[in-house]
Design an enzyme around this catalytic site. Sequence first.
Site, PDB file in Angstrom:
ATOM      1  N   VAL A  62       0.825  -1.203   0.000  1.00  0.00           N
ATOM      2  CA  VAL A  62       0.000   0.000   0.000  1.00  0.00           C
ATOM      3  C   VAL A  62       0.866   1.263   0.000  1.00  0.00           C
ATOM      4  O   VAL A  62       1.955   1.276   0.566  1.00  0.00           O
ATOM      5  CB  VAL A  62      -0.982   0.002   1.207  1.00  0.00           C
ATOM      6  CG1 VAL A  62      -0.245   0.111   2.520  1.00  0.00           C
ATOM      7  CG2 VAL A  62      -2.025   1.083   1.087  1.00  0.00           C
ATOM      8  N   CYS A  63       0.371   2.286  -0.694  1.00  0.00           N
ATOM      9  CA  CYS A  63       0.973   3.621  -0.669  1.00  0.00           C
ATOM     10  C   CYS A  63      -0.190   4.607  -0.680  1.00  0.00           C
ATOM     11  O   CYS A  63      -1.292   4.265  -0.249  1.00  0.00           O
ATOM     12  CB  CYS A  63       1.932   3.837  -1.839  1.00  0.00           C
ATOM     13  SG  CYS A  63       1.136   3.846  -3.465  1.00  0.00           S
ATOM     14  N   LYS A  64      -0.002   5.790  -1.168  1.00  0.00           N
ATOM     15  CA  LYS A  64      -1.087   6.770  -1.158  1.00  0.00           C
ATOM     16  C   LYS A  64      -2.160   6.449  -2.194  1.00  0.00           C
ATOM     17  O   LYS A  64      -3.342   6.435  -1.889  1.00  0.00           O
ATOM     18  CB  LYS A  64      -0.540   8.183  -1.390  1.00  0.00           C
ATOM     19  CG  LYS A  64      -1.620   9.253  -1.318  1.00  0.00           C
ATOM     20  CD  LYS A  64      -1.043  10.643  -1.461  1.00  0.00           C
ATOM     21  CE  LYS A  64      -2.174  11.675  -1.388  1.00  0.00           C
ATOM     22  NZ  LYS A  64      -1.661  13.040  -1.497  1.00  0.00           N
ATOM     23  N   MET A  90      -4.094   4.448   0.219  1.00  0.00           N
ATOM     24  CA  MET A  90      -4.675   5.094   1.392  1.00  0.00           C
ATOM     25  C   MET A  90      -5.782   6.066   1.008  1.00  0.00           C
ATOM     26  O   MET A  90      -6.638   6.377   1.829  1.00  0.00           O
ATOM     27  CB  MET A  90      -3.589   5.802   2.208  1.00  0.00           C
ATOM     28  CG  MET A  90      -2.606   4.858   2.876  1.00  0.00           C
ATOM     29  SD  MET A  90      -3.367   3.648   3.990  1.00  0.00           S
ATOM     30  CE  MET A  90      -3.894   4.697   5.346  1.00  0.00           C
TER      31      MET A  90
END
Length: 98
Positions: A62-64, A90
């Site tokens: 996961v990242c932004k 996110m």
Amino acid sequence: MKEITAKDLEKKLQVGEKVNIIDVREIDEVAIGKIPGAKHIPLGELSNHINELDKNEHYYMVCKKGIRSGSAGEQLEQMGYNATNVVDGMVGWKGDVE
């Protein structure tokens, strides 16, 4: 590479499924909050932490917004790991953060 939405990942957590989440955002981004239980390894540091990962486990990246996590997942897959990208990152996460 396999993909999942943040909503579907949250459902897995809600039913108690054991998931290994790796957050590849930068320190300042994670300071705002991350998915509970996620391991923070900035994308640029991933290769330095590879010995902390188990090839028998499945990792949700996961990242932004899903771009960097996609890159991280591809790197892991090339090294023989099982990885799934959280495509909306996110931005799509509506659950609790720590």
